[in-house]
Structure formats: structure tokens, C-alpha cells
Motif scaffolding. Structure first.
Motif, mmCIF file in Angstrom:
data_model
loop_
_atom_site.group_PDB
_atom_site.id
_atom_site.type_symbol
_atom_site.label_atom_id
_atom_site.label_comp_id
_atom_site.label_asym_id
_atom_site.label_seq_id
_atom_site.Cartn_x
_atom_site.Cartn_y
_atom_site.Cartn_z
ATOM 1 N N SER A 104 0.837 -1.209 0.000
ATOM 2 C CA SER A 104 0.000 0.000 0.000
ATOM 3 C C SER A 104 0.870 1.256 0.000
ATOM 4 O O SER A 104 0.531 2.256 -0.616
ATOM 5 C CB SER A 104 -0.927 0.013 1.204
ATOM 6 O OG SER A 104 -0.177 -0.111 2.390
ATOM 7 N N SER A 108 -8.533 6.001 -8.439
ATOM 8 C CA SER A 108 -7.869 4.936 -7.663
ATOM 9 C C SER A 108 -8.856 4.224 -6.746
ATOM 10 O O SER A 108 -8.803 2.996 -6.604
ATOM 11 C CB SER A 108 -6.728 5.529 -6.831
ATOM 12 O OG SER A 108 -5.856 6.224 -7.653
ATOM 13 N N CYS A 165 -9.911 0.287 -6.954
ATOM 14 C CA CYS A 165 -9.844 -0.556 -5.754
ATOM 15 C C CYS A 165 -11.176 -1.293 -5.539
ATOM 16 O O CYS A 165 -11.189 -2.506 -5.277
ATOM 17 C CB CYS A 165 -9.511 0.330 -4.560
ATOM 18 S SG CYS A 165 -9.046 -0.566 -3.107
ATOM 19 N N GLN A 166 -12.280 -0.579 -5.683
ATOM 20 C CA GLN A 166 -13.613 -1.168 -5.496
ATOM 21 C C GLN A 166 -13.901 -2.227 -6.570
ATOM 22 O O GLN A 166 -14.451 -3.291 -6.269
ATOM 23 C CB GLN A 166 -14.695 -0.078 -5.543
ATOM 24 C CG GLN A 166 -14.618 0.925 -4.407
ATOM 25 C CD GLN A 166 -14.789 0.289 -3.044
ATOM 26 O OE1 GLN A 166 -15.672 -0.531 -2.832
ATOM 27 N NE2 GLN A 166 -13.902 0.637 -2.115
ATOM 28 N N ILE A 197 -11.869 -5.406 -5.730
ATOM 29 C CA ILE A 197 -12.273 -6.140 -4.528
ATOM 30 C C ILE A 197 -13.729 -6.610 -4.609
ATOM 31 O O ILE A 197 -14.027 -7.777 -4.342
ATOM 32 C CB ILE A 197 -12.054 -5.263 -3.264
ATOM 33 C CG1 ILE A 197 -10.567 -4.990 -3.053
ATOM 34 C CG2 ILE A 197 -12.671 -5.906 -2.024
ATOM 35 C CD1 ILE A 197 -9.720 -6.211 -2.734
ATOM 36 N N THR A 212 -8.633 -1.161 -14.489
ATOM 37 C CA THR A 212 -7.930 0.117 -14.657
ATOM 38 C C THR A 212 -8.362 0.828 -15.944
ATOM 39 O O THR A 212 -8.448 2.058 -15.965
ATOM 40 C CB THR A 212 -6.396 -0.089 -14.673
ATOM 41 O OG1 THR A 212 -6.080 -1.098 -15.619
ATOM 42 C CG2 THR A 212 -5.875 -0.473 -13.316
ATOM 43 N N GLU A 232 -5.955 -8.755 -5.196
ATOM 44 C CA GLU A 232 -5.831 -8.057 -3.906
ATOM 45 C C GLU A 232 -4.580 -7.179 -3.863
ATOM 46 O O GLU A 232 -4.609 -6.063 -3.327
ATOM 47 C CB GLU A 232 -5.798 -9.079 -2.759
ATOM 48 C CG GLU A 232 -7.173 -9.618 -2.431
ATOM 49 C CD GLU A 232 -7.143 -10.756 -1.428
ATOM 50 O OE1 GLU A 232 -8.225 -11.284 -1.119
ATOM 51 O OE2 GLU A 232 -6.051 -11.148 -0.972
ATOM 52 N N ALA A 250 -5.309 -4.181 -5.813
ATOM 53 C CA ALA A 250 -6.231 -3.307 -5.066
ATOM 54 C C ALA A 250 -5.485 -2.525 -3.992
ATOM 55 O O ALA A 250 -5.756 -1.339 -3.773
ATOM 56 C CB ALA A 250 -7.340 -4.143 -4.436
ATOM 57 N N LEU A 251 -4.519 -3.172 -3.340
ATOM 58 C CA LEU A 251 -3.694 -2.474 -2.333
ATOM 59 C C LEU A 251 -2.884 -1.365 -2.989
ATOM 60 O O LEU A 251 -2.740 -0.275 -2.428
ATOM 61 C CB LEU A 251 -2.730 -3.475 -1.674
ATOM 62 C CG LEU A 251 -3.184 -4.097 -0.368
ATOM 63 C CD1 LEU A 251 -2.126 -5.084 0.111
ATOM 64 C CD2 LEU A 251 -3.416 -3.037 0.696
ATOM 65 N N ASP A 252 -2.374 -1.676 -4.169
ATOM 66 C CA ASP A 252 -1.617 -0.664 -4.923
ATOM 67 C C ASP A 252 -2.515 0.524 -5.263
ATOM 68 O O ASP A 252 -2.095 1.680 -5.167
ATOM 69 C CB ASP A 252 -1.070 -1.311 -6.205
ATOM 70 C CG ASP A 252 -0.040 -0.447 -6.887
ATOM 71 O OD1 ASP A 252 0.962 -0.094 -6.237
ATOM 72 O OD2 ASP A 252 -0.253 -0.089 -8.069
ATOM 73 N N ALA A 253 -3.770 0.226 -5.620
ATOM 74 C CA ALA A 253 -4.728 1.297 -5.962
ATOM 75 C C ALA A 253 -5.052 2.153 -4.738
ATOM 76 O O ALA A 253 -5.176 3.378 -4.848
ATOM 77 C CB ALA A 253 -6.004 0.693 -6.532
ATOM 78 N N ALA A 254 -5.162 1.485 -3.563
ATOM 79 C CA ALA A 254 -5.425 2.241 -2.321
ATOM 80 C C ALA A 254 -4.265 3.177 -2.017
ATOM 81 O O ALA A 254 -4.469 4.338 -1.624
ATOM 82 C CB ALA A 254 -5.637 1.269 -1.162
#
Lengths: 115, 181
Positions: free
Chosen positions: A29, A75, A79-80, A83, A93, B83, B86-90
């Protein structure tokens, strides 16, 4: 022609440097921060100041604020999609680019910056 | 919350062509932004400085790396890849706020810098113009003084005054014609 060659080389180096930095950092992250690093902006604004002057670069960076807000929204949407909708990274993307375009141009129009 | 650390070994996971793709994509995005700026102006061009073209590539690569790593262990790895992306996007959402701060600070700094030299130039232009007046006054004083040690030929003071004024005017004109003044 030379200007665009310089742009290509400087942009390529900047983007590669930031993405390599993102690769070697943990946790993921935190490394993701570098996915939104202003690598293209650093290359472009440097050339803009040199070629067109400070006012032009200031105008560009002011419009960039709208793009940055749109990138934050983009972004979150990516993410949504990854997930909740369980899409793969490439379609998620690419589909979200529509959101970026709508938010970015919407904010620019609201700010009256399309003159 | 885990601590931030470096993992240089993760660079070995990437293939050479992946780095080449990133380089090409970064260069292409910069050229594209330049083309947009020259075609549609600085505002629209500025918007594309925050185009997530690079993010698309990096998220796809992260997913691919995670899937590859899990498949080496005999697992599917698809969910793990999603996942990780998604972490990268966060993280990118937070990075976008950093980019926003960068854009605001850069814009303010450039505006301040562009104002400071122009006001200095204006004051220099003003001083060169005032030099013309001061020089004319000085020449006039020296011409009209009582205690002249020597007698100058007739018309000497007028000629000197004219020459000094001309010189100062040329200087002022040359400065005002200089780019950026």
C-alpha cells in the motif's frame, strides 16, 4: 522533433525511476503511493518552464490539481472494482479511465479553465 | 501497521521487457501530454499530467507478479493478484493527494518567482528612465554653474547635455527591448 525526443527520454527515465522505487518498497500500500507519483509532471513541467516560461507552467500545474483529484477518485474506483466486482487489473484500470475523464473535465469546466 | 522497508530482490522478479514497456509508456505519456498541450492549450494539457496511464501498467504488472509467484507454489494466485493490485490502488489514492499538494505548491512557487523578477525589471526600467532625467538635470547644473575653472567653447554644455541624454535614452531603450522586460 528534438523536443519530443527529449520529452520521451526524460519521461521514460522519470516513470521508470518512480516505478522501480515502488517495486522495492514494502508494504504494497505504501509502494502504491509511487503509482501516483508526479513523474510525467516533473518531466513536462521542467520542459514547460524552460520552453514557454513560468506563467505557462503555472497554468498547467493549476489544471493538474483537477487531474490529481480525478486520479484519487479513479484509484478508489479501481480498488472497489478489484475487490467487490472481482475484475482483473487490466479491465478494472481501463474501465475506470472513463471515471477519470469525467471527473477531470468536469472539475476543469467547473473551474472555468478550458479557455 | 507494518514498518516500511526496502526489498531490492523484488527487482529480479521483473522481466527485462517489463521495464522496457514502462520506459516506453512513460515516454509516450510525456509526449502525449506535450501534444495535447500544444493542440488544446496549457489547461487541458495540465490535466493530462495526472493521467493514470502509468498506474494501469504498474497495477497489471503487480497482479501478474503475484499470480506468477503463487503459481510457482502450485496455487491459482488470481485472487491474490487482484488483492495486491487493489492495495496498490489504495496507495495510489493517497499518492494522488500528494500529487495534488505538489501541483498546488508548484503553481504557487512558479507564480511567485515569475512575479519577483518582473517587478525587479520594472523597477530597473524605471531607474534607467529616471537616470535620463537626473543626467539632464546634472548637465543643466554644470552648464549653469558660476565657478567654472575654465572657459569652455561656446555650445560645449549643450552638446555634452545632448550626448548624455542620448546615451541614457539608448540604454533605457535597449533595456526595455530586452526579452522579458
Amino acid at each position: 522533433m528534438i523536443e519530443y525526443l527529449v520529452r520521451f527520454l526524460v519521461g521514460g527515465v522519470m516513470v521508470s525511476a518512480f516505478s522501480m522505487l515502488g517495486d522495492i518498497l514494502r508494504p504494497k500500500s505504501f509502494a502504491g503511493l509511487f503509482g501516483a507519483a508526479p513523474s510525467v509532471a516533473l518531466a513536462t513541467l521542467g520542459i514547460a518552464v524552460y520552453e514557454h516560461g513560468a506563467n505557462y507552467a503555472a497554468q498547467q500545474s493549476w489544471a493538474m490539481t483537477a487531474g490529481a483529484i480525478a486520479l484519487a477518485v479513479y484509484s478508489v474506483v479501481v480498488c472497489q472494482l478489484l475487490i467487490r466486482a472481482r475484475l482483473r487489473a487490466a479491465p478494472a484500470t481501463l474501465l475506470s479511465l472513463v471515471v477519470w475523464l469525467i471527473v477531470a473535465f468536469g472539475l476543469l469546466t467547473l473551474a472555468g479553465g478550458q479557455s | 501497521m507494518s514498518a516500511i522497508n526496502f526489498s531490492p530482490s523484488s527487482l529480479k522478479e521483473g522481466r527485462w521487457y517489463e521495464y522496457l514497456v514502462r520506459f516506453a509508456l512513460g515516454g509516450a505519456a510525456t509526449v502525449f501530454t506535450g501534444l495535447i498541450s500544444s493542440r488544446y492549450g496549457a489547461s487541458v494539457g495540465g490535466l493530462f499530467l495526472a493521467l493514470p496511464a502509468i498506474f494501469c501498467a504498474s497495477a497489471t504488472l503487480i497482479e501478474k507478479h503475484e499470480i506468477r509467484r503463487k503459481q510457482e507454489d502450485g496455487l491459482d494466485g488470481r485472487r491474490r493478484g487482484e488483492e495486491a493490485a487493489a492495495l496498490d490502488a489504495a496507495g495510489a489514492a493517497l499518492g494522488a493527494l500528494g500529487m495534488l499538494a505538489f501541483a498546488i505548491v508548484f503553481s504557487l512557487m512558479v507564480e511567485c518567482r515569475s512575479r519577483a523578477p518582473s517587478s525587479a525589471r520594472r523597477s530597473h526600467g524605471w531607474s534607467s528612465r529616471s537616470r535620463v532625467v537626473a543626467c539632464a538635470a546634472r548637465c543643466g547644473q554644470s552648464g549653469g554653474g558660476r565657478s567654472q575653472p575654465k572657459q569652455r567653447p561656446r555650445g560645449f554644455h549643450e552638446a555634452a547635455e545632448k550626448q548624455a541624454m542620448h546615451q541614457a535614452a539608448v540604454e533605457a531603450f535597449a533595456f526595455n527591448q530586452a526579452p522579458g522586460s
